[in-house]
Write a protein that holds these residues in place. Sequence first.
Motif, PDB file in Angstrom:
ATOM      1  N   ARG A   1       0.832  -1.206   0.000  1.00 34.14           N
ATOM      2  CA  ARG A   1       0.000   0.000   0.000  1.00 34.14           C
ATOM      3  C   ARG A   1       0.867   1.257   0.000  1.00 34.14           C
ATOM      4  O   ARG A   1       0.539   2.244  -0.662  1.00 34.14           O
TER       5      ARG A   1
ATOM      6  N   HIS B   1      -5.235   4.762 -12.162  1.00 31.94           N
ATOM      7  CA  HIS B   1      -6.389   3.863 -12.091  1.00 31.94           C
ATOM      8  C   HIS B   1      -5.963   2.481 -11.583  1.00 31.94           C
ATOM      9  O   HIS B   1      -6.589   1.927 -10.676  1.00 31.94           O
TER      10      HIS B   1
ATOM     11  N   VAL C   1      -4.882   2.723  -7.917  1.00 32.63           N
ATOM     12  CA  VAL C   1      -6.051   2.871  -7.038  1.00 32.63           C
ATOM     13  C   VAL C   1      -6.769   1.534  -6.890  1.00 32.63           C
ATOM     14  O   VAL C   1      -7.173   1.154  -5.783  1.00 32.63           O
ATOM     15  N   ASP C   2      -6.918   0.807  -7.998  1.00 38.66           N
ATOM     16  CA  ASP C   2      -7.576  -0.509  -7.925  1.00 38.66           C
ATOM     17  C   ASP C   2      -6.835  -1.454  -6.992  1.00 38.66           C
ATOM     18  O   ASP C   2      -7.446  -2.110  -6.139  1.00 38.66           O
ATOM     19  N   TYR C   3      -5.520  -1.536  -7.138  1.00 42.79           N
ATOM     20  CA  TYR C   3      -4.742  -2.421  -6.270  1.00 42.79           C
ATOM     21  C   TYR C   3      -4.767  -1.929  -4.826  1.00 42.79           C
ATOM     22  O   TYR C   3      -4.852  -2.726  -3.895  1.00 42.79           O
ATOM     23  N   PHE C   4      -4.712  -0.622  -4.638  1.00 43.21           N
ATOM     24  CA  PHE C   4      -4.754  -0.071  -3.287  1.00 43.21           C
ATOM     25  C   PHE C   4      -6.079  -0.425  -2.613  1.00 43.21           C
ATOM     26  O   PHE C   4      -6.102  -0.829  -1.448  1.00 43.21           O
ATOM     27  N   GLU C   5      -7.180  -0.305  -3.348  1.00 40.31           N
ATOM     28  CA  GLU C   5      -8.493  -0.658  -2.794  1.00 40.31           C
ATOM     29  C   GLU C   5      -8.587  -2.147  -2.486  1.00 40.31           C
ATOM     30  O   GLU C   5      -9.133  -2.541  -1.450  1.00 40.31           O
ATOM     31  N   ASP C   6      -8.053  -2.981  -3.392  1.00 33.42           N
ATOM     32  CA  ASP C   6      -8.053  -4.431  -3.141  1.00 33.42           C
ATOM     33  C   ASP C   6      -7.262  -4.757  -1.873  1.00 33.42           C
ATOM     34  O   ASP C   6      -7.693  -5.570  -1.050  1.00 33.42           O
TER      35      ASP C   6
ATOM     36  N   SER D   1      -6.648  -2.705   0.621  1.00 35.69           N
ATOM     37  CA  SER D   1      -7.375  -2.163   1.776  1.00 35.69           C
ATOM     38  C   SER D   1      -8.481  -3.123   2.199  1.00 35.69           C
ATOM     39  O   SER D   1      -8.697  -3.345   3.395  1.00 35.69           O
ATOM     40  N   HIS D   2      -9.159  -3.691   1.206  1.00 32.48           N
ATOM     41  CA  HIS D   2     -10.206  -4.683   1.486  1.00 32.48           C
ATOM     42  C   HIS D   2      -9.601  -5.910   2.178  1.00 32.48           C
ATOM     43  O   HIS D   2     -10.159  -6.419   3.160  1.00 32.48           O
TER      44      HIS D   2
ATOM     45  N   GLN E   1      -6.853  -5.946   3.937  1.00 31.64           N
ATOM     46  CA  GLN E   1      -6.430  -5.547   5.283  1.00 31.64           C
ATOM     47  C   GLN E   1      -7.612  -5.600   6.244  1.00 31.64           C
ATOM     48  O   GLN E   1      -7.480  -6.071   7.375  1.00 31.64           O
TER      49      GLN E   1
ATOM     50  N   CYS F   1      -0.412  -6.922  -8.355  1.00 37.48           N
ATOM     51  CA  CYS F   1       0.182  -5.669  -7.899  1.00 37.48           C
ATOM     52  C   CYS F   1       1.681  -5.647  -8.195  1.00 37.48           C
ATOM     53  O   CYS F   1       2.221  -4.643  -8.693  1.00 37.48           O
TER      54      CYS F   1
END
Length: 137
Positions: free
Chosen positions: A39, A56, A59-64, A66-67, A69, A124
């Motif tokens: 992250r 984009h 952000v997609d990988y960061f959201e994945d 975060s989910h 985590q 990622c």
Amino acid sequence: MNSTTNSTHQPVTTASCHQEHQHWQHIIHQQAEEIRQLRALLLDVMNHYNSRSLRHDAVDYFEDLSHLQAKLDQLNRNLICTGTDCPPIRQTLSCSDTHFGLSATIERHTTAFMHEFTRVKDGCLQFLSGMMSLNML
């Protein structure tokens, strides 16, 4: 039939209980650290590059992550910790707590989590490797 029934209900020794618990605690701690590092790299990408496609994907990988985590935190809270504000690694443990009898459940949930994490991490890392090959990182 009785011998297997009896063997599954025999009490777990304190030493093996602590060892199992520490094993899963260590795995969860490792996964959390990897997620934190990935992250941080993705945040760096998002802060330094304005390219729409790069942002984009980041952000997609960061959201994945975060989910994942959040799932890992829940797994830790529900199956490893004995309280809602449990620290990541507990030094003193009591095997009389019901959490210590959940080894099979912990293993099943942790293995499923690790498969999902591996899938996200591989994508990622491929994204980040592509950026490195373009001398962008």
